[in-house]
Enzyme design. Sequence first.
Site, PDB file in Angstrom:
ATOM      1  N   TYR A  47      16.634  -6.253  13.267  1.00 29.33           N
ATOM      2  CA  TYR A  47      16.323  -6.071  11.840  1.00 29.33           C
ATOM      3  C   TYR A  47      17.301  -6.863  10.967  1.00 29.33           C
ATOM      4  O   TYR A  47      16.891  -7.589  10.044  1.00 29.33           O
ATOM      5  CB  TYR A  47      16.387  -4.578  11.522  1.00 29.33           C
ATOM      6  CG  TYR A  47      16.011  -4.196  10.114  1.00 29.33           C
ATOM      7  CD1 TYR A  47      14.681  -4.163   9.711  1.00 29.33           C
ATOM      8  CD2 TYR A  47      16.989  -3.819   9.188  1.00 29.33           C
ATOM      9  CE1 TYR A  47      14.335  -3.778   8.413  1.00 29.33           C
ATOM     10  CE2 TYR A  47      16.647  -3.433   7.900  1.00 29.33           C
ATOM     11  CZ  TYR A  47      15.319  -3.418   7.516  1.00 29.33           C
ATOM     12  OH  TYR A  47      14.982  -3.033   6.238  1.00 29.33           O
ATOM     13  N   ASN A 107       0.814  -1.227   0.000  1.00 29.11           N
ATOM     14  CA  ASN A 107       0.000   0.000   0.000  1.00 29.11           C
ATOM     15  C   ASN A 107       0.839   1.264   0.000  1.00 29.11           C
ATOM     16  O   ASN A 107       0.320   2.354  -0.186  1.00 29.11           O
ATOM     17  CB  ASN A 107      -0.959  -0.002   1.197  1.00 29.11           C
ATOM     18  CG  ASN A 107      -0.248  -0.206   2.509  1.00 29.11           C
ATOM     19  OD1 ASN A 107       0.629  -1.062   2.602  1.00 29.11           O
ATOM     20  ND2 ASN A 107      -0.595   0.564   3.521  1.00 29.11           N
ATOM     21  N   ARG A 152      -2.925  -2.977   5.941  1.00 24.99           N
ATOM     22  CA  ARG A 152      -3.457  -3.253   7.290  1.00 24.99           C
ATOM     23  C   ARG A 152      -4.597  -2.323   7.655  1.00 24.99           C
ATOM     24  O   ARG A 152      -5.532  -2.690   8.319  1.00 24.99           O
ATOM     25  CB  ARG A 152      -2.339  -3.139   8.333  1.00 24.99           C
ATOM     26  CG  ARG A 152      -1.447  -4.349   8.370  1.00 24.99           C
ATOM     27  CD  ARG A 152      -0.476  -4.273   9.481  1.00 24.99           C
ATOM     28  NE  ARG A 152       0.356  -3.081   9.396  1.00 24.99           N
ATOM     29  CZ  ARG A 152       1.309  -2.771  10.235  1.00 24.99           C
ATOM     30  NH1 ARG A 152       1.556  -3.565  11.256  1.00 24.99           N
ATOM     31  NH2 ARG A 152       2.029  -1.678  10.090  1.00 24.99           N
ATOM     32  N   ASP A 202      -2.492  -8.843   8.147  1.00 26.36           N
ATOM     33  CA  ASP A 202      -1.397  -8.612   9.078  1.00 26.36           C
ATOM     34  C   ASP A 202      -0.541  -9.873   9.022  1.00 26.36           C
ATOM     35  O   ASP A 202      -1.012 -10.962   9.384  1.00 26.36           O
ATOM     36  CB  ASP A 202      -1.954  -8.389  10.494  1.00 26.36           C
ATOM     37  CG  ASP A 202      -0.853  -8.129  11.509  1.00 26.36           C
ATOM     38  OD1 ASP A 202       0.319  -8.485  11.237  1.00 26.36           O
ATOM     39  OD2 ASP A 202      -1.155  -7.575  12.568  1.00 26.36           O
ATOM     40  N   VAL A 203       0.682  -9.748   8.547  1.00 24.65           N
ATOM     41  CA  VAL A 203       1.495 -10.954   8.314  1.00 24.65           C
ATOM     42  C   VAL A 203       1.939 -11.639   9.611  1.00 24.65           C
ATOM     43  O   VAL A 203       2.481 -12.738   9.562  1.00 24.65           O
ATOM     44  CB  VAL A 203       2.726 -10.677   7.401  1.00 24.65           C
ATOM     45  CG1 VAL A 203       2.299 -10.215   6.016  1.00 24.65           C
ATOM     46  CG2 VAL A 203       3.703  -9.708   8.051  1.00 24.65           C
TER      47      VAL A 203
HETATM   48  P1  NDP Z   1       7.477   1.433   4.722  1.00 26.03           P
HETATM   49  O1  NDP Z   1       7.652   1.608   6.189  1.00 26.03           O
HETATM   50  O2  NDP Z   1       7.246   2.598   3.841  1.00 26.03           O
HETATM   51  O3  NDP Z   1       6.294   0.354   4.454  1.00 26.03           O
HETATM   52  C1  NDP Z   1       6.274  -0.846   5.155  1.00 26.03           C
HETATM   53  C2  NDP Z   1       5.133  -1.682   4.638  1.00 26.03           C
HETATM   54  O4  NDP Z   1       5.073  -2.907   5.388  1.00 26.03           O
HETATM   55  C3  NDP Z   1       3.780  -0.990   4.818  1.00 26.03           C
HETATM   56  O5  NDP Z   1       2.970  -1.275   3.715  1.00 26.03           O
HETATM   57  C4  NDP Z   1       3.244  -1.654   6.067  1.00 26.03           C
HETATM   58  O6  NDP Z   1       1.849  -1.667   6.147  1.00 26.03           O
HETATM   59  C5  NDP Z   1       3.754  -3.069   5.882  1.00 26.03           C
HETATM   60  N1  NDP Z   1       3.730  -3.827   7.125  1.00 26.03           N
HETATM   61  C6  NDP Z   1       4.461  -3.628   8.237  1.00 26.03           C
HETATM   62  N2  NDP Z   1       4.139  -4.528   9.181  1.00 26.03           N
HETATM   63  C7  NDP Z   1       3.182  -5.327   8.637  1.00 26.03           C
HETATM   64  C8  NDP Z   1       2.433  -6.440   9.104  1.00 26.03           C
HETATM   65  N3  NDP Z   1       2.597  -6.935  10.332  1.00 26.03           N
HETATM   66  N4  NDP Z   1       1.530  -7.005   8.275  1.00 26.03           N
HETATM   67  C9  NDP Z   1       1.336  -6.521   7.038  1.00 26.03           C
HETATM   68  N5  NDP Z   1       1.995  -5.459   6.535  1.00 26.03           N
HETATM   69  C10 NDP Z   1       2.903  -4.876   7.337  1.00 26.03           C
HETATM   70  O7  NDP Z   1       8.747   0.608   4.285  1.00 26.03           O
HETATM   71  P2  NDP Z   1       9.561   0.536   2.920  1.00 26.03           P
HETATM   72  O8  NDP Z   1       8.656   0.632   1.766  1.00 26.03           O
HETATM   73  O9  NDP Z   1      10.710   1.434   3.054  1.00 26.03           O
HETATM   74  O10 NDP Z   1      10.127  -0.955   3.057  1.00 26.03           O
HETATM   75  C11 NDP Z   1       9.559  -2.069   2.392  1.00 26.03           C
HETATM   76  C12 NDP Z   1      10.484  -3.250   2.625  1.00 26.03           C
HETATM   77  O11 NDP Z   1      11.781  -2.931   2.141  1.00 26.03           O
HETATM   78  C13 NDP Z   1      10.647  -3.607   4.093  1.00 26.03           C
HETATM   79  O12 NDP Z   1      10.722  -5.000   4.233  1.00 26.03           O
HETATM   80  C14 NDP Z   1      11.977  -2.968   4.448  1.00 26.03           C
HETATM   81  O13 NDP Z   1      12.595  -3.619   5.520  1.00 26.03           O
HETATM   82  C15 NDP Z   1      12.739  -3.130   3.160  1.00 26.03           C
HETATM   83  N6  NDP Z   1      13.840  -2.206   2.980  1.00 26.03           N
HETATM   84  C16 NDP Z   1      13.648  -0.842   3.013  1.00 26.03           C
HETATM   85  C17 NDP Z   1      14.723   0.004   2.839  1.00 26.03           C
HETATM   86  C18 NDP Z   1      14.593   1.490   2.866  1.00 26.03           C
HETATM   87  O14 NDP Z   1      15.637   2.166   2.849  1.00 26.03           O
HETATM   88  N7  NDP Z   1      13.409   2.062   2.868  1.00 26.03           N
HETATM   89  C19 NDP Z   1      16.065  -0.526   2.626  1.00 26.03           C
HETATM   90  C20 NDP Z   1      16.159  -1.954   2.596  1.00 26.03           C
HETATM   91  C21 NDP Z   1      15.074  -2.746   2.769  1.00 26.03           C
HETATM   92  P3  NDP Z   1       1.029  -0.448   6.844  1.00 26.03           P
HETATM   93  O15 NDP Z   1       0.988   0.674   5.843  1.00 26.03           O
HETATM   94  O16 NDP Z   1      -0.291  -1.044   7.121  1.00 26.03           O
HETATM   95  O17 NDP Z   1       1.808  -0.073   8.068  1.00 26.03           O
END
Ligand code: NDP
Length: 234
Positions: free
Chosen positions: A140, A11, A34, A48-49
């Site tokens: 992490y 999302n 979520r 919710d994963v």
């Molecule tokens: P954001 O924080 O922007 O988004 C995180 C996403 O994960 C949201 O859609 C959130 O949903 C969802 N999420 C978190 N917890 C849950 C859960 N329990 N169940 C379902 N959905 C969940 O993160 P990014 O887009 O930056 O990151 C995406 C991925 O990339 C992550 O795995 C992150 O670790 C990885 N990553 C990011 C980097 C960065 O620099 N940004 C670098 C390297 C890796 P909701 O909107 O509902 O909270």
Amino acid sequence: MARTVLVTGGNRGIGLAIARAFAAQGDRVAVTHRSGAAPEGLFGVRCDVTDNDSVDAAFGAVEAELGPVEILVANAGVTDDTLLMRMSEEQFSGVLDTNLTGAWRCARRASAKMVRGRWGRMIFISSVIAMYGQAGQVNYAASKAGLVGMARSISRELGGRNITANVVAPGFVETDMTAGLAEERKAEYRKVIPAGRFAAADEVAGVVAWLGSDAAAYVTGAIVPVDGGLGMGH
Ligand code: NDP
């Protein structure tokens, strides 16, 4: 050939960019969210994963609407940073539960239909931190490194069924997750990134879309860095 794709956490941020990249090439794309509404133009399911029933229900809804998930992008992730000495067990296990066990719940749920369909792609969104390490991110880094062992084991288990499992390891990407970093901190990171800048989410999405394509059929168990050179030598 159009495929059915599910992107967890699709999302916003990197997940949304990935979902849009698959949609742009004509695939049937579902994203989990979520709260709030699904992004415009994409089929959204609540999930919710950390909750297996929620994962199961989300897959059921996607299957009913778009057919069995052929490409799974396990992208949902969280951080909960603090130094090792201060880290509570809840902080450690909470991050593991979302980033690693959450990805496993989705992979397990997806696997039966992929095996039956004799085709599948699992793409796990890890991080450069998995191999590089980072002070304050013991939880992490452990969760993201765990995805490597998981993807490689899945590759060995299911490789003969035309199913690949790969890890994408982004460096620093401009999203909500990095928006909170202090400007001085960002400047320090930029100095050690050979590309000299953070990535745009689209730059990660392009690599993920490629891993989902027929062109990547012989790539499995790989860690594909998208980090501007930060982690070279992993
Ligand atoms: P954001 O924080 O922007 O988004 C995180 C996403 O994960 C949201 O859609 C959130 O949903 C969802 N999420 C978190 N917890 C849950 C859960 N329990 N169940 C379902 N959905 C969940 O993160 P990014 O887009 O930056 O990151 C995406 C991925 O990339 C992550 O795995 C992150 O670790 C990885 N990553 C990011 C980097 C960065 O620099 N940004 C670098 C390297 C890796 P909701 O909107 O509902 O909270």
